[in-house]
Design an enzyme around this catalytic site. Structure first.
Site, PDB file in Angstrom:
ATOM      1  N   ASN A  20      39.506  47.888  49.810  1.00  0.00           N
ATOM      2  CA  ASN A  20      40.854  47.321  49.743  1.00  0.00           C
ATOM      3  C   ASN A  20      40.817  45.802  49.615  1.00  0.00           C
ATOM      4  O   ASN A  20      41.098  45.262  48.538  1.00  0.00           O
ATOM      5  CB  ASN A  20      41.644  47.760  50.977  1.00  0.00           C
ATOM      6  CG  ASN A  20      43.113  47.416  50.858  1.00  0.00           C
ATOM      7  OD1 ASN A  20      43.517  46.680  49.968  1.00  0.00           O
ATOM      8  ND2 ASN A  20      43.925  47.950  51.742  1.00  0.00           N
ATOM      9  N   ASP A  21      40.431  45.120  50.679  1.00  0.00           N
ATOM     10  CA  ASP A  21      40.482  43.656  50.664  1.00  0.00           C
ATOM     11  C   ASP A  21      39.648  43.044  49.542  1.00  0.00           C
ATOM     12  O   ASP A  21      40.014  42.016  48.981  1.00  0.00           O
ATOM     13  CB  ASP A  21      39.985  43.099  52.005  1.00  0.00           C
ATOM     14  CG  ASP A  21      41.017  43.296  53.103  1.00  0.00           C
ATOM     15  OD1 ASP A  21      42.202  43.425  52.778  1.00  0.00           O
ATOM     16  OD2 ASP A  21      40.623  43.311  54.276  1.00  0.00           O
ATOM     17  N   VAL A  22      38.519  43.682  49.205  1.00  0.00           N
ATOM     18  CA  VAL A  22      37.616  43.066  48.229  1.00  0.00           C
ATOM     19  C   VAL A  22      38.178  43.104  46.808  1.00  0.00           C
ATOM     20  O   VAL A  22      37.588  42.530  45.898  1.00  0.00           O
ATOM     21  CB  VAL A  22      36.210  43.711  48.245  1.00  0.00           C
ATOM     22  CG1 VAL A  22      35.513  43.456  49.570  1.00  0.00           C
ATOM     23  CG2 VAL A  22      36.267  45.198  47.941  1.00  0.00           C
TER      24      VAL A  22
END
Lengths: 476, 105
Positions: free
Chosen positions: A404-406
């Site tokens: 997600n964040d990456v």
């Protein structure tokens, strides 16, 4: 007593000083050669074996030089440690690598602290100021490493809560402990035997407190940085203990380990756009106090317009080029074998499939690569972020599994959020994105991912990736 | 400070700088085995543990020293043996030849 603990021969005169130092030099170089061999995948195993052999030879020449070879009482400990170590290494699952490395860092740090404590209480003859100061420094670093690592390993192994724990005045507290510790270390050099046991206990206690305070505020996303830093510290602890007892091999090899840990820490910091000082002082990416809405970057206003989902089976079946983005979620769902099967099926359909790995995917540097290789993915198919980041715009489909964040485009523009400025995978440039995630909640950073709300070219499949990917595999 | 202490500081600096340069060349896909290999190396403190235990055994009060020394030996040995062996296990996986592409589950 001596008749009991000593067998009746002495080895002290076998190695002269000069021969001993030359051998130490050769073994240090052997370790460096071992590391050099690790720069190529094909020769890496040999490199590791050379390093291991160097340590084994180091043990043997140390036993000979110091005339402890005949002391049979030391061998039970050696054998017990050997057996425990080998069992740990055999039993550990690849997803548990971070906690194993953390744990091993910790025990190494503890051993260095104990060695230093021997010097500090002047078990040796003629310990001078330099010896005492380095001994108390090694005790401090060893204790920080031990307890910092235990907390990190506990979090990774879910024995402790994984959420960052932030105490009131956390930053002040850790700064305060650090300053007291520095004072104690310097003072340690001046104390004589009579008072040194008090100093010893004080140094270890304060260092322990600092290690715990440092580690408890670390959460999932900061783990790669923390593990790297503790790895560095375990090397530094060994090197400083080497200063205290005057052992060349300990100093050189400890120094090499310290440097490697520092290097990996820097790689991780760069990958997350964070400075090492921020991490040390506790400015971690812990979810900031801002509310969720403030963190949410402006998602397009006209969201009433219906989102048109793509048909994942169609897109994946017809794709001629694809990139797979695996994240820690994939590892948690133990879906890497299914992902490999998916890739094989696509390849059988004539597609080229690449894996794109973000540097901080997983819980330690390079963790995702190990998990993929374990699942049988050929490492020729695995690419680092910078190698494939320009290809997302051209491929037919990008398949995201538990990441997600990456890949959150908010990192580019959402100033003030924890991920702002972090280099990301350009997944949003792809025309078709299929996302397998457990849910649509923001990732660890707490920043919502606008890709989920993109009006077209996205299919989001929620649930346990092991199940959802199997379902997809059955359909294509 | 004695000569040996200056030499030790020199050794430390050289090892750190050369080590840093070499580690720079290790590809990021090998960073986990690199780290666990380095981790195993930090167990080099086993040398210190052995020396300290030896000194303790020859001292006037060997028992307490022996207990703590053995503890240090056990911990350092776990570090060395576990670290090298798990690194070897990982690198063996990396060394494997490509799996047969036709085996589709």
């Amino acid at each position: 007593m001596n008749n009991f603990i000593l067998l009746s021969f002495s080895t002290a005169n076998i190695l002269s000083d000069s021969v001993y130092y030359v051998l130490c030099g050769i073994l240090s170089v052997a370790v460096l050669v071992g590391i050099h061999l690790m720069s190529k995948v094909e020769r890496a195993q040999l490199g590791n074996q050379i390093s291991a052999l160097a340590v084994a030879l180091g043990v043997i020449i140390t036993l000979i030089k110091n005339d402890i070879l005949p002391l049979w009482l030391i061998y039970p400990g050696v054998i017990i440690g050997l057996i425990i170590g080998l069992i740990l290494a055999k039993r550990v699952k690849m997803i548990q690598m971070p906690q194993l490395v953390a744990l091993l860092n910790g025990v190494g740090g503890a051993a260095s602290a104990i060695v230093a404590a021997f010097v500090f209480i002047e078990l040796y003859d003629g310990v001078d100021f330099f010896g005492k100061v380095t001994a108390s420094l090694a005790m401090a670093i060893g204790s920080i490493t031990l307890f910092g690592s235990l907390v990190a390993a506990g979090k990774l192994h879910k024995v402790l809560a994984q959420k960052p724990v932030i105490l009131p005045f956390h930053q002040t507290l850790s700064m305060g402990l650090l300053i007291i510790l520095l004072v104690l270390i310097v003072l340690g050099g001046f104390f004589s035997f009579a008072t040194s046991s008090i100093m010893l206990v004080a140094t270890i206690l304060i260092a322990t407190a600092f290690g715990i305070v440092f580690s408890i505020r670390v959460g999932g996303a900061d783990m790669p940085i923390t593990i790297s830093l503790l790895n560095s510290l375990s090397g530094v602890a060994a090197a400083v203990a080497g200063f205290a007892i005057g052992d060349v091999l300990l100093v050189s090899i400890g120094g090499i380990v310290g440097a490697s840990g520092l290097f990996l820490t820097q790689v991780m910091c760069r990958a997350m756009n964070r400075s090492l000082m921020d991490i040390l002082l506790g400015k971690t990416a812990a979810r900031s106090s801002k509310t969720e809405t403030e963190l949410t970057p402006e998602v397009s206003e006209e969201s009433e317009e219906q989102q048109v989902m793509i048909n994942p089976e169609e897109v994946i079946k017809n794709a001629k080029t694809a990139i797979i983005v695996p994240g820690y979620g994939m590892a948690l769902a133990q879906a890497q074998h299914l992902v490999n099967n998916l890739a094989k099926k696509m390849k059988a359909n004539g597609a080229t499939v690449k894996y794109a790995i973000h540097p901080v995917a997983g819980r330690m540097p390079g963790h995702m690569d190990v998990l993929l290789v374990e699942a049988g993915v050929a490492f020729d198919d695995v690419y680092e972020m910078d190698e494939v980041n320009n290809e997302f715009k051209d491929v037919d489909v990008t398949i995201v599994i538990g990441a997600n964040d990456v890949l959150n485009p908010a990192a580019r523009h959402a100033e003030g959020t924890p991920i702002y400025g972090m280099p990301i995978l350009n997944v949003d440039a792809c025309k078709n994105i299929v996302i397998f995630n457990y849910d649509l909640k923001p990732g660890y950073s707490g920043v919502e991912n606008p890709i989920y709300k993109r009006k077209s070219g996205v299919a989001v499949i929620q649930g346990d990736a092991a199940k959802t990917i199997q379902e997809l595999l059955n359909k294509i | 400070m004695e000569l040996i202490q200056y030499i030790l500081i020199g050794v430390f600096l050289v090892a750190t700088i050369v080590g840093y340069k070499l580690i720079n060349n290790v590809p990021s896909r090998l960073h986990t085995p690199l780290m666990s290999g380095m981790n195993a190396l930090s167990g080099i403190t086993i040398l210190g543990a052995l020396i300290a235990t030896g000194v303790a055994l020859n001292s006037k009060e060997p028992v307490v020293g022996y207990i703590f020394g053995s503890l240090a030996i056990i911990l350092a040995m776990i570090n060395v043996a576990g670290g090298f062996s798990v690194t070897n296990r990982m690198l063996k996986m990396f060394g494997k030849k490509k799996e047969d592409e036709t085996t589709i589950a």
